[in-house]
Design a protein around this motif. Structure first.
Motif, PDB file in Angstrom:
ATOM      1  N   ALA A   1      -0.556   4.899  44.171  1.00 21.50           N
ATOM      2  CA  ALA A   1      -0.784   4.135  42.935  1.00 21.50           C
ATOM      3  C   ALA A   1       0.298   4.459  41.911  1.00 21.50           C
ATOM      4  O   ALA A   1       0.804   3.552  41.219  1.00 21.50           O
ATOM      5  CB  ALA A   1      -2.169   4.438  42.374  1.00 21.50           C
ATOM      6  N   TRP A   2       0.670   5.715  41.800  1.00 23.87           N
ATOM      7  CA  TRP A   2       1.741   6.118  40.888  1.00 23.87           C
ATOM      8  C   TRP A   2       3.057   5.429  41.275  1.00 23.87           C
ATOM      9  O   TRP A   2       3.793   4.944  40.406  1.00 23.87           O
ATOM     10  CB  TRP A   2       1.912   7.635  40.904  1.00 23.87           C
ATOM     11  CG  TRP A   2       3.125   8.102  40.173  1.00 23.87           C
ATOM     12  CD1 TRP A   2       3.273   8.256  38.824  1.00 23.87           C
ATOM     13  CD2 TRP A   2       4.377   8.464  40.755  1.00 23.87           C
ATOM     14  NE1 TRP A   2       4.547   8.686  38.542  1.00 23.87           N
ATOM     15  CE2 TRP A   2       5.240   8.825  39.703  1.00 23.87           C
ATOM     16  CE3 TRP A   2       4.848   8.517  42.069  1.00 23.87           C
ATOM     17  CZ2 TRP A   2       6.551   9.231  39.927  1.00 23.87           C
ATOM     18  CZ3 TRP A   2       6.150   8.918  42.284  1.00 23.87           C
ATOM     19  CH2 TRP A   2       6.987   9.274  41.221  1.00 23.87           C
ATOM     20  N   LEU A   3       3.350   5.364  42.570  1.00 24.42           N
ATOM     21  CA  LEU A   3       4.575   4.715  43.041  1.00 24.42           C
ATOM     22  C   LEU A   3       4.592   3.232  42.665  1.00 24.42           C
ATOM     23  O   LEU A   3       5.580   2.725  42.123  1.00 24.42           O
ATOM     24  CB  LEU A   3       4.712   4.887  44.553  1.00 24.42           C
ATOM     25  CG  LEU A   3       5.926   4.219  45.187  1.00 24.42           C
ATOM     26  CD1 LEU A   3       7.208   4.889  44.719  1.00 24.42           C
ATOM     27  CD2 LEU A   3       5.825   4.275  46.696  1.00 24.42           C
ATOM     28  N   PHE A   4       3.497   2.523  42.929  1.00 23.62           N
ATOM     29  CA  PHE A   4       3.432   1.103  42.590  1.00 23.62           C
ATOM     30  C   PHE A   4       3.512   0.891  41.072  1.00 23.62           C
ATOM     31  O   PHE A   4       4.173  -0.049  40.612  1.00 23.62           O
ATOM     32  CB  PHE A   4       2.161   0.468  43.147  1.00 23.62           C
ATOM     33  CG  PHE A   4       2.262   0.125  44.607  1.00 23.62           C
ATOM     34  CD1 PHE A   4       3.098  -0.887  45.043  1.00 23.62           C
ATOM     35  CD2 PHE A   4       1.517   0.817  45.541  1.00 23.62           C
ATOM     36  CE1 PHE A   4       3.194  -1.208  46.386  1.00 23.62           C
ATOM     37  CE2 PHE A   4       1.601   0.510  46.889  1.00 23.62           C
ATOM     38  CZ  PHE A   4       2.444  -0.508  47.315  1.00 23.62           C
ATOM     39  N   ALA A   5       2.855   1.743  40.311  1.00 21.57           N
ATOM     40  CA  ALA A   5       2.910   1.627  38.851  1.00 21.57           C
ATOM     41  C   ALA A   5       4.327   1.887  38.344  1.00 21.57           C
ATOM     42  O   ALA A   5       4.794   1.201  37.426  1.00 21.57           O
ATOM     43  CB  ALA A   5       1.930   2.600  38.212  1.00 21.57           C
ATOM     44  N   SER A   6       5.017   2.833  38.941  1.00 26.29           N
ATOM     45  CA  SER A   6       6.398   3.124  38.538  1.00 26.29           C
ATOM     46  C   SER A   6       7.327   1.961  38.849  1.00 26.29           C
ATOM     47  O   SER A   6       8.173   1.601  38.036  1.00 26.29           O
ATOM     48  CB  SER A   6       6.904   4.380  39.260  1.00 26.29           C
ATOM     49  OG  SER A   6       6.160   5.499  38.887  1.00 26.29           O
ATOM     50  N   VAL A   7       7.159   1.359  40.022  1.00 22.99           N
ATOM     51  CA  VAL A   7       7.994   0.216  40.399  1.00 22.99           C
ATOM     52  C   VAL A   7       7.722  -0.966  39.473  1.00 22.99           C
ATOM     53  O   VAL A   7       8.646  -1.637  39.018  1.00 22.99           O
ATOM     54  CB  VAL A   7       7.754  -0.169  41.879  1.00 22.99           C
ATOM     55  CG1 VAL A   7       8.368  -1.514  42.220  1.00 22.99           C
ATOM     56  CG2 VAL A   7       8.275   0.911  42.804  1.00 22.99           C
ATOM     57  N   ALA A   8       6.460  -1.221  39.175  1.00 22.18           N
ATOM     58  CA  ALA A   8       6.098  -2.376  38.347  1.00 22.18           C
ATOM     59  C   ALA A   8       6.583  -2.239  36.907  1.00 22.18           C
ATOM     60  O   ALA A   8       6.867  -3.236  36.253  1.00 22.18           O
ATOM     61  CB  ALA A   8       4.587  -2.587  38.363  1.00 22.18           C
TER      62      ALA A   8
ATOM     63  N   SER B   1      -3.099  -6.628  42.058  1.00 19.69           N
ATOM     64  CA  SER B   1      -3.525  -6.578  43.452  1.00 19.69           C
ATOM     65  C   SER B   1      -3.508  -5.162  44.027  1.00 19.69           C
ATOM     66  O   SER B   1      -4.510  -4.689  44.555  1.00 19.69           O
ATOM     67  CB  SER B   1      -2.669  -7.514  44.306  1.00 19.69           C
ATOM     68  OG  SER B   1      -1.311  -7.145  44.226  1.00 19.69           O
ATOM     69  N   THR B   2      -2.371  -4.479  43.906  1.00 16.10           N
ATOM     70  CA  THR B   2      -2.269  -3.174  44.564  1.00 16.10           C
ATOM     71  C   THR B   2      -3.116  -2.101  43.884  1.00 16.10           C
ATOM     72  O   THR B   2      -3.832  -1.371  44.562  1.00 16.10           O
ATOM     73  CB  THR B   2      -0.812  -2.693  44.651  1.00 16.10           C
ATOM     74  OG1 THR B   2      -0.253  -2.629  43.350  1.00 16.10           O
ATOM     75  CG2 THR B   2       0.003  -3.581  45.538  1.00 16.10           C
ATOM     76  N   LEU B   3      -3.032  -2.006  42.558  1.00 22.72           N
ATOM     77  CA  LEU B   3      -3.816  -0.959  41.889  1.00 22.72           C
ATOM     78  C   LEU B   3      -5.314  -1.220  42.005  1.00 22.72           C
ATOM     79  O   LEU B   3      -6.098  -0.283  42.139  1.00 22.72           O
ATOM     80  CB  LEU B   3      -3.407  -0.815  40.428  1.00 22.72           C
ATOM     81  CG  LEU B   3      -2.076  -0.115  40.166  1.00 22.72           C
ATOM     82  CD1 LEU B   3      -1.879   0.109  38.685  1.00 22.72           C
ATOM     83  CD2 LEU B   3      -1.967   1.190  40.909  1.00 22.72           C
ATOM     84  N   SER B   4      -5.703  -2.480  41.961  1.00 27.15           N
ATOM     85  CA  SER B   4      -7.122  -2.809  42.127  1.00 27.15           C
ATOM     86  C   SER B   4      -7.594  -2.402  43.522  1.00 27.15           C
ATOM     87  O   SER B   4      -8.641  -1.762  43.676  1.00 27.15           O
ATOM     88  CB  SER B   4      -7.343  -4.295  41.892  1.00 27.15           C
ATOM     89  OG  SER B   4      -8.696  -4.612  42.003  1.00 27.15           O
ATOM     90  N   CYS B   5      -6.813  -2.757  44.529  1.00 23.22           N
ATOM     91  CA  CYS B   5      -7.166  -2.399  45.915  1.00 23.22           C
ATOM     92  C   CYS B   5      -7.168  -0.882  46.116  1.00 23.22           C
ATOM     93  O   CYS B   5      -8.085  -0.336  46.742  1.00 23.22           O
ATOM     94  CB  CYS B   5      -6.183  -3.067  46.866  1.00 23.22           C
ATOM     95  SG  CYS B   5      -6.512  -2.730  48.596  1.00 23.22           S
TER      96      CYS B   5
END
Length: 160
Positions: free
Chosen positions: A24-31, A53-57
């Motif tokens: 989740a940290w990785l996706f949040a950093s990319v976004a 989508s990703t953080l919710s999932c």
């Protein structure tokens, strides 16, 4: 029997929880990487879809790994129907379940939470309305910001 299950289930669950939080940290950093405004401009396009989508999932998966099973009865209000969602008492980690089920809306949070190492990045990606307890005008600024987001006609996500 309970002790034996705890010894067997705790290590894999802990590893899964750490893995999910880091993902989740990785996706949040990319976004949020090189996003102009850092909270003053809403996330749009692929950045917002990625967060929703990703953080919710990942959050739903996290709570599932922790042993929570959430069943939604009824229909979740859309952004047009309810730009502001209210969750009370707003003092536990159960707010994260509501956030995951409603598509990761913006939240109202203490400003200090944004400086937490891993969770601060994840929280920043939700574009929270931050409240400073040291600032005497913070309450008024928070109400103004929530009102601005609620009246933005869909530019900002829902606020919880």
């Amino acid at each position: 029997q309970t002790v034996l299950q705890g010894i067997i289930l705790l290590p894999p669950r802990a590893i899964c929880i750490v893995f999910i939080v880091l993902l989740a940290w990785l996706f949040a950093s990319v976004a949020t990487f090189r996003h102009p405004g850092k909270g003053s401009v809403p996330l749009k396009g692929w950045r917002r879809r990625m967060i929703q989508s990703t953080l919710s999932c990942l959050t739903r998966t996290l709570f599932s790994v922790m042993g929570f099973q959430v069943i939604v009865k009824g229909k979740i209000a859309s952004l047009q129907e309810a730009p502001i969602l209210v969750a009370a008492p707003h003092s536990s980690f159960f707010d994260a379940i509501i956030s995951a089920l409603t598509g990761m809306p913006s939240i109202v949070s203490r400003a200090e939470n944004l400086s937490t190492p891993v969770f601060g990045t994840i929280l920043s990606s939700l574009q929270p309305v931050s409240v400073s307890r040291q600032d005497p005008d913070s309450r008024k600024n928070t109400v103004t910001e929530i009102t601005k987001r609620a009246l933005s006609k869909g530019q900002w996500p829902q606020v919880i």
